[in-house]
Scaffold this active site. Structure first.
Site, PDB file in Angstrom:
ATOM      1  N   ASP A  13       0.821  -1.216   0.000  1.00 56.14           N
ATOM      2  CA  ASP A  13       0.000   0.000   0.000  1.00 56.14           C
ATOM      3  C   ASP A  13       0.857   1.269   0.000  1.00 56.14           C
ATOM      4  OD1 ASP A  13      -2.266  -1.692   0.249  1.00 56.14           O
ATOM      5  OD2 ASP A  13      -1.996  -1.762   2.423  1.00 56.14           O
ATOM      6  N   GLU A  15     -20.277   5.818 -15.798  1.00 58.91           N
ATOM      7  CA  GLU A  15     -19.581   6.935 -16.447  1.00 58.91           C
ATOM      8  C   GLU A  15     -18.402   7.386 -15.582  1.00 58.91           C
ATOM      9  OE1 GLU A  15     -22.948   7.035 -15.830  1.00 58.91           O
ATOM     10  OE2 GLU A  15     -23.347   6.300 -17.852  1.00 58.91           O
TER      11      GLU A  15
HETATM   12  O1  FUB Z   1      -3.253  -3.848   2.858  1.00 60.37           O
HETATM   13  C1  FUB Z   1      -4.558  -4.112   3.310  1.00 60.37           C
HETATM   14  C2  FUB Z   1      -5.527  -3.784   2.217  1.00 60.37           C
HETATM   15  O2  FUB Z   1      -5.224  -4.506   1.042  1.00 60.37           O
HETATM   16  C3  FUB Z   1      -5.501  -2.352   1.769  1.00 60.37           C
HETATM   17  O3  FUB Z   1      -6.151  -1.503   2.641  1.00 60.37           O
HETATM   18  C4  FUB Z   1      -6.099  -2.458   0.426  1.00 60.37           C
HETATM   19  O4  FUB Z   1      -5.926  -1.333  -0.381  1.00 60.37           O
HETATM   20  C5  FUB Z   1      -5.411  -3.679  -0.118  1.00 60.37           C
HETATM   21  O5  FUB Z   1      -4.140  -3.360  -0.606  1.00 60.37           O
END
Ligand code: FUB
Length: 462
Positions: free
Chosen positions: A38, A204
């Site tokens: 992340d 959209e």
């Molecule tokens: O790392 C835990 C969760 O997995 C994150 O909050 C999401 O974005 C996914 O990467």
């Protein structure tokens, strides 16, 4: 130092990447000493700070096992300095969750650094610090976002518009935002539902996808990354889990209307079942950070990688291929005549780092015979006479071979490390080095007997 040796991680890394690293100039993933996920890059004062969540080496109950957040920085996009764990679940006195330190993002305002973090099942919270690497503390003693969909309140992303208004977006599978007040730790309660605005999820806006119950839905899943570039507002996000790919939408204002713009990064074999992106512009280049499972081959043990890319003239983002090479060109040379933290690493094998900024600094640990670390684009200038290194050892010590340009490259010096009286008893040791000029990649190759040899804190050419 903790004598804990993570043989599991070591075996995984060695097994998965040793051949690759020796045969190509691998730069991805950018952190090899921990599992990171992340990524949330922040450019501040000529430096990129990359905040990440942290997948533990031991996965519990076959689910995300995440207790803290880490930070890495770079001035050149190829060498990353490890600042250790900068925040953890323990920083929040008001809750007792021991797992769930998910995707963070940090931003600077008026000299303070705000780290927005989701705690899975506990909503979104904020920490504040006087420096980008902490120490961070909880300024409000409660969660920042307290909604009636708390389990969906993950993945905060924050940006400050040109008029000074800050927006915090978040969510899985919905997308919400608040307008943060100037203090960055509260928000305007006069809009939406007690301040929380629900973004309308239309095809959209975020692309069409049939939902699990057969209803019309969108491709938006999670991991929003909100920013403005030129006159366009971007929402990059993880789409259509699982496995996820990265897509994006744009808007003429910070609050929409959003228009779906397509895929940025497709699914690929070495990517994880999640993906999560963050983009920056730095020293004239654009970069996308994301995560993969290249080191572990496991979706709960992810690693942050980076690619350089170029926006199209109309501001659209091209399809970006996730590579092992990553960023091939450094945007600055490293000055070895200033103290270089040993945990400034372009690539390493077999190593961990230990310590943290709060408690006196980070250093390279778990060093065994044959381990090494590589530092790229080191500018020797007219040449050095000697090298000094900060080390500590409670064992028989070992040697640091200094080699040029590849693992078996020219040996220009060898530093002898003896027992210093303890793993935290630091000593500065010296060695002469062969006169070397110009810019080189430097390999510090560690040799010695059985077990852990020493800890390595810094080095400097003289
Ligand atoms: O790392 C835990 C969760 O997995 C994150 O909050 C999401 O974005 C996914 O990467």
């Amino acid at each position: 130092m903790s004598k804990f040796k993570n043989t599991c991680l070591k075996t995984l890394i060695l097994g998965a990447v040793v051949l690759t690293a020796l045969t190509i100039n691998a730069q991805n993933p950018i952190v090899q000493t921990y599992f990171t996920a992340d990524p949330a890059p922040m450019v501040y004062d000529g430096t990129v700070y990359m905040y990440s969540s942290h997948d533990e080496d031991t996965t519990v109950n076959n689910f995300f096992t995440m207790y803290d957040w880490r930070c890495y920085s770079s001035k050149d996009m190829v060498n990353w300095t490890d600042h250790g764990m900068v925040a953890s679940l323990k920083d929040f006195d008001w809750m007792d969750k021991t797992n769930g330190a998910w995707a963070p993002q940090a931003i600077e305002r008026d000299g303070k650094f705000y780290l927005y973090v989701p705690i899975h099942g506990e909503g979104i919270s904020v920490l504040v610090a006087d420096s980008p690497t902490g120490p961070f503390s909880d300024p409000i003693g409660k969660r920042l976002i307290d909604s009636d969909h708390i389990w969906q309140d993950i993945d905060p992303t924050v940006a400050i518009d040109d008029d000074g208004q800050a927006y915090l977006y978040w969510g899985n599978p919905g997308l919400w935002y608040v307008k943060l007040n100037q203090d960055m730790i509260s928000y305007d309660r006069s809009i939406g539902q007690d301040g929380v605005v629900t973004v309308e999820m239309t095809a959209e806006a975020f692309g069409y996808k049939e939902s699990r119950d057969g209803q019309a839905g969108t491709t938006y899943t999670e991991g929003p990354w909100f920013y403005k570039r030129n006159d366009l507002y971007y929402m990059v996000y993880a789409a259509e889990g699982i496995p996820e790919y990265i897509a994006y939408s744009t808007a003429p204002s910070p609050v929409g209307p959003w228009t779906y713009r397509g895929h940025i990064m497709e699914r690929a074999d070495h990517l994880a079942f999640t993906n999560h992106a963050g983009t920056i512009d730095f020293k004239g280049n654009s970069y996308i950070f994301y995560h993969d499972q290249a080191l572990s081959k496991q979706g709960f043990k992810r690693s942050v990688s980076v690619e350089q890319f170029t926006y199209n003239a109309d501001g659209s983002i091209p399809l970006i291929t996730p590579t092992k090479e990553g960023v091939t060109k450094s945007v600055a040379n490293l000055n070895p005549y200033q103290k270089v933290e040993a945990e400034t690493i372009a690539w390493s094998e077999g190593l961990k780092t230990a310590g943290n900024t709060k408690d006196g600094g980070v250093y390279v640990a778990n060093i065994e015979n044959g381990d090494y670390l590589k530092v790229r684009s080191v500018d020797f200038g007219k040449g050095a006479k000697s090298i000094e290194a900060g080390v500590a050892s409670a064992s028989n010590g070992g040697k640091i071979e200094i080699r040029l340009d590849n693992l078996n490259g020219e040996l220009i010096g060898t530093v002898d490390v003896k027992n210093t009286g303890g793993w935290q008893k630091w000593a500065t040791v010296k060695s002469s080095v062969k006169k070397t000029t110009g810019v080189h990649d430097v390999y510090f190759v560690f040799t010695g007997g059985e077990g852990e040899l020493f800890n390595f804190d810094f080095w400097k050419l003289k």
